[in-house]
Design an enzyme around this catalytic site. Sequence first.
Site, PDB file in Angstrom:
ATOM      1  N   GLY A   1       0.825  -1.210   0.000  1.00  0.00           N
ATOM      2  CA  GLY A   1       0.000   0.000   0.000  1.00  0.00           C
ATOM      3  C   GLY A   1       0.857   1.258   0.000  1.00  0.00           C
TER       4      GLY A   1
ATOM      5  N   ARG B   1       9.234 -24.656   0.917  1.00  0.00           N
ATOM      6  CA  ARG B   1       8.512 -24.807   2.189  1.00  0.00           C
ATOM      7  C   ARG B   1       7.477 -25.919   2.186  1.00  0.00           C
ATOM      8  NH1 ARG B   1       8.010 -18.319   3.476  1.00  0.00           N
ATOM      9  NH2 ARG B   1      10.234 -18.102   3.824  1.00  0.00           N
TER      10      ARG B   1
ATOM     11  N   LEU C   1       7.955  -9.935  -0.178  1.00  0.00           N
ATOM     12  CA  LEU C   1       8.302  -8.518  -0.019  1.00  0.00           C
ATOM     13  C   LEU C   1       8.539  -7.920  -1.405  1.00  0.00           C
ATOM     14  CD1 LEU C   1      10.722  -8.414   3.067  1.00  0.00           C
ATOM     15  CD2 LEU C   1       8.294  -7.862   2.972  1.00  0.00           C
TER      16      LEU C   1
HETATM   17  C1  LIG Z   1       6.520 -13.569  10.580  1.00  0.00           C
HETATM   18  C2  LIG Z   1       6.582 -13.284   9.095  1.00  0.00           C
HETATM   19  C3  LIG Z   1       7.813 -13.160   8.470  1.00  0.00           C
HETATM   20  C4  LIG Z   1       7.880 -12.897   7.104  1.00  0.00           C
HETATM   21  N1  LIG Z   1       9.108 -12.772   6.505  1.00  0.00           N
HETATM   22  C5  LIG Z   1       9.186 -12.504   5.187  1.00  0.00           C
HETATM   23  C6  LIG Z   1      10.458 -12.309   4.558  1.00  0.00           C
HETATM   24  O1  LIG Z   1      11.504 -12.341   5.199  1.00  0.00           O
HETATM   25  N2  LIG Z   1      10.486 -12.066   3.219  1.00  0.00           N
HETATM   26  C7  LIG Z   1       9.342 -12.000   2.460  1.00  0.00           C
HETATM   27  O2  LIG Z   1       9.436 -11.785   1.248  1.00  0.00           O
HETATM   28  N3  LIG Z   1       8.119 -12.130   3.049  1.00  0.00           N
HETATM   29  C8  LIG Z   1       8.018 -12.375   4.382  1.00  0.00           C
HETATM   30  N4  LIG Z   1       6.780 -12.500   4.966  1.00  0.00           N
HETATM   31  C9  LIG Z   1       5.574 -12.208   4.176  1.00  0.00           C
HETATM   32  C10 LIG Z   1       5.445 -10.689   3.954  1.00  0.00           C
HETATM   33  O3  LIG Z   1       5.799 -10.026   5.137  1.00  0.00           O
HETATM   34  C11 LIG Z   1       4.044 -10.248   3.534  1.00  0.00           C
HETATM   35  O4  LIG Z   1       3.562 -11.051   2.497  1.00  0.00           O
HETATM   36  C12 LIG Z   1       4.046  -8.803   3.059  1.00  0.00           C
HETATM   37  O5  LIG Z   1       4.690  -7.973   3.984  1.00  0.00           O
HETATM   38  C13 LIG Z   1       2.628  -8.340   2.849  1.00  0.00           C
HETATM   39  O6  LIG Z   1       2.615  -6.965   2.611  1.00  0.00           O
HETATM   40  P1  LIG Z   1       1.232  -6.283   2.245  1.00  0.00           P
HETATM   41  O7  LIG Z   1       1.504  -4.865   1.945  1.00  0.00           O
HETATM   42  O8  LIG Z   1       0.549  -7.071   1.201  1.00  0.00           O
HETATM   43  O9  LIG Z   1       0.325  -6.453   3.535  1.00  0.00           O
HETATM   44  P2  LIG Z   1       0.487  -6.134   5.164  1.00  0.00           P
HETATM   45  O10 LIG Z   1       1.851  -5.706   5.459  1.00  0.00           O
HETATM   46  O11 LIG Z   1      -0.049  -7.337   5.758  1.00  0.00           O
HETATM   47  O12 LIG Z   1      -0.452  -4.905   5.293  1.00  0.00           O
HETATM   48  C14 LIG Z   1      -1.846  -5.028   5.233  1.00  0.00           C
HETATM   49  C15 LIG Z   1      -2.461  -3.747   5.746  1.00  0.00           C
HETATM   50  O13 LIG Z   1      -3.863  -3.792   5.533  1.00  0.00           O
HETATM   51  C16 LIG Z   1      -4.525  -3.387   6.732  1.00  0.00           C
HETATM   52  N5  LIG Z   1      -5.839  -4.020   6.730  1.00  0.00           N
HETATM   53  C17 LIG Z   1      -6.142  -5.337   6.738  1.00  0.00           C
HETATM   54  N6  LIG Z   1      -7.480  -5.513   6.712  1.00  0.00           N
HETATM   55  C18 LIG Z   1      -8.034  -4.275   6.669  1.00  0.00           C
HETATM   56  C19 LIG Z   1      -9.372  -3.787   6.625  1.00  0.00           C
HETATM   57  N7  LIG Z   1     -10.431  -4.616   6.619  1.00  0.00           N
HETATM   58  N8  LIG Z   1      -9.552  -2.449   6.585  1.00  0.00           N
HETATM   59  C20 LIG Z   1      -8.503  -1.575   6.607  1.00  0.00           C
HETATM   60  N9  LIG Z   1      -7.219  -1.984   6.649  1.00  0.00           N
HETATM   61  C21 LIG Z   1      -6.997  -3.317   6.677  1.00  0.00           C
HETATM   62  C22 LIG Z   1      -3.604  -3.854   7.838  1.00  0.00           C
HETATM   63  O14 LIG Z   1      -3.825  -3.152   9.025  1.00  0.00           O
HETATM   64  C23 LIG Z   1      -2.241  -3.521   7.231  1.00  0.00           C
HETATM   65  O15 LIG Z   1      -1.949  -2.174   7.419  1.00  0.00           O
HETATM   66  C24 LIG Z   1       6.688 -12.781   6.337  1.00  0.00           C
HETATM   67  C25 LIG Z   1       5.449 -12.899   6.966  1.00  0.00           C
HETATM   68  C26 LIG Z   1       5.395 -13.156   8.335  1.00  0.00           C
HETATM   69  C27 LIG Z   1       4.057 -13.297   8.978  1.00  0.00           C
END
Ligand SMILES: Cc1cc2nc3c(=O)[nH]c(=O)nc-3n(C[C@H](O)[C@H](O)[C@H](O)COP(=O)(O)OP(=O)(O)OC[C@H]3O[C@@H](n4cnc5c(N)ncnc54)[C@H](O)[C@@H]3O)c2cc1C
Length: 564
Positions: A26, A294, A391
Amino acid sequence: MDASTSAPPHAAAPRNVLVIGDGISGLTCAINCAKAGMHVTLASSTVPERAQSVMAAAGINAALGRKDGDNPLSHLEDTMKGGCFIADEQAVAGLCDDAPAIVRWLADIGVPFNRDAAGDIILRAMGGHSHKRTAYAGTSTGKQIVTALTQQSRRYECDGLITYRMNLVFHSALVVDGVVYGALFFDEHLHKLEPILADAVVMATGGQNGVFGKTTGSTLCDGYAAGKLFIQGARLKNLEFIQYHPTTIETPQKRMLVSEAARGEGGRLFYLDGDRRVYFMEDLYGPRGNLMSRDIVSKAIFDAPSQVYLDVTFLGAKAIMQKLPEVYEICLRYGGVDITKDPVPVAPSVHFFMGGFAVDRHHRTNLAHLYAIGECASIYHGANRLGGNSLLAAVHSGRVAAQAIGEDNPAGAPPDLSPLITDATNAVDRVMSSPSRYPAIYVKRDMATIMNRDLGITRDEGRLDRARGDIDYYLDISKKLAFDSDVSPYQAFSLEGMLPLARAIITCAAARKESRGAHIRDDFPENSPDYRYATLISFAEGRYEVEWRPESQAVDVAKDWGER
Ligand SMILES: Cc1cc2nc3c(=O)[nH]c(=O)nc-3n(C[C@H](O)[C@H](O)[C@H](O)COP(=O)(O)OP(=O)(O)OC[C@H]3O[C@@H](n4cnc5c(N)ncnc54)[C@H](O)[C@@H]3O)c2cc1C
C-alpha cells in the site's frame, strides 16, 4: 502495456486514488501514485508501523548478478518451479526483472541492507532458490522497508498529495453494476460508517490469517476485505494454496516464526530415533535438503515419526548473535531454548496465502477500477511461494498498479450511491444497538478450529466435506441471527466476509483433485496435467462457482470491465 487487456489511455487529469492498507504494498503504491501527481487517500485499520510487513525478517529477493552469475532468468525459473508451473510466467518475468532495481531503490531511500567490506549488499540463501539472492537488513528487513517507505510517503503528505486516514476499517465497496466508485469504512473511534469516493480503489489488505486464527501472521489481516468483496462480485483465485511455514513455535496467542534465515545460514533439521539423530531432509534430498521449498519441508516434518528439531549450534554463538539475533530472541523467549547451546523443537504452521484477488498483469481485478496488490492479490506465487519473494511482490505490485491507474480511464461520475450507504449504515446500526445475541468471538474460534482441523498440510474429500458442512452451519445461522460483540461492532460484522471466504477456500480445495505445491490431497497424491490452471471462484446468487483458466486469463479487462 499489453494491448489486448489495456483500457484506452486517458488525458492527464489528476485523479483521486484510494489505497486500503498501509503495509509495504500500500505504501509503495501510494508513493508511486503521488509521484505521478495523483491524490491519494491512504486508509487503514492501523498505522504502517503495525502492519504485518514489519514482521518480515529474512529478506527480499533480487538477482543482483554478481560473482555467482545469478540473473533474473534464473530467479524466474526458480519462482516458476517453486510455484509448480501454474503462475503467469510473463508476470513473474516482470517481477524478477524489476527486482534488482527495487532493491537498489530501497537502498537509495534508506533501507540499511547488510553489506560486505567492499560495500556490496550481502545475499543469503533461501529455500528453493538456486543462488544466494536474498538481501536483508539485519533481522528486521520488513521493518526497515516500512520505515523508509513511511518517510517517503510523509514527504508527499506535506505536499498534500497523500492523506493518511488511520483507524478506518474497510466495510464494503461502493460498487454499482460491476464498477467501483469508492469504499465505506467503519471508524473504530467514532463507531460510524464513512464513505470515501475515488477514481480508483486499491486493495492492499494483506493475507487471510483471521480465518485460521493462530498463524505466524498478523490478526489485523483477517481476510474480511477479500471475503466481503467476493460477495460483492470480486473474483478470487487459488485459495487452496496455503503455505505452511516449516519452522514455528507455538505460543498462547500465535505461532512465532523461526525464520528461514536459520536454515539459510546452515541450520539442520533432525528427529531422534532412540539417541540417534536422523537428518531426514539431507537423507531425502542431499546436502541442500534443509533448504528445499517450504511445501516439501513442511510435509516432511509432518510425516516425521517424532518431534523435529532445528539445530544451529555448530554456527557458534558469535555467528548466531551476528546473523540470527531475532531467531535467538524468539527461541529463547517463546520456546525457552538457547539456540547457541541446544536445538529447538519446531512444527509447521499457516504462514502465507498464495490465493487472493484474481488480478491481471496490471493488478486490475474483474471489478472495474478496483485493483489489488501485495499479499491479498494472487499472481506471482502459483502453488507455493519462495521465501523472500513476497516482499518483492509487495513492492513490485505497488509500482505496477500505480502505473496502470495513471494510464487507465478513471471511473467517472458515480450514480446515486445513497441507497447503498443507507443500507450499510442501517445494518451496522442494527449490530450496534442489538442486545447480545450470537457472540462473534466464539464463531471465529470455531471457524479457526474447523479450518485448521480440515485444511491442514494434507486434506481429503471426507475432511473437506466435513469442513463445508460446519461452515455452512454458521453461514445458515448468520442468515437468521446477527452476530454480536462487546469488543467492537467490527468483530461482529466482519464475519459477513470471513465465513464466505472460509467457505470459498474449502470449495477451491475440494475442487482441485490433485496434489500440487502447498495443496496436498491424501486421496489424490499425484499432480495432474488436468489441473495446470488457476482455480477461479465467484459468488453468484448464493452459489460458489469454480472455473479453471490459465493464470494469464484470470482477469480479462476488455471483457470484465467492458466498454466503459
Ligand atoms: C513472521 C513473518 C515473516 C515474514 N518474513 C518474510 C520475509 O523475510 N520475506 C518476504 O518476502 N516475506 C516475508 N513474509 C511475508 C510478507 O511479510 C508479507 O507477504 C508482506 O509484507 C505483505 O505486505 P502487504 O503490503 O501485502 O500487507 P500487510 O503488510 O499485511 O499490510 C496489510 C495492511 O492492511 C490493513 N488491513 C487489513 N485488513 C483491513 C481492513 N479490513 N480495513 C482496513 N485496513 C486493513 C492492515 O492493518 C495492514 O496495514 C513474512 C510474513 C510473516 C508473517
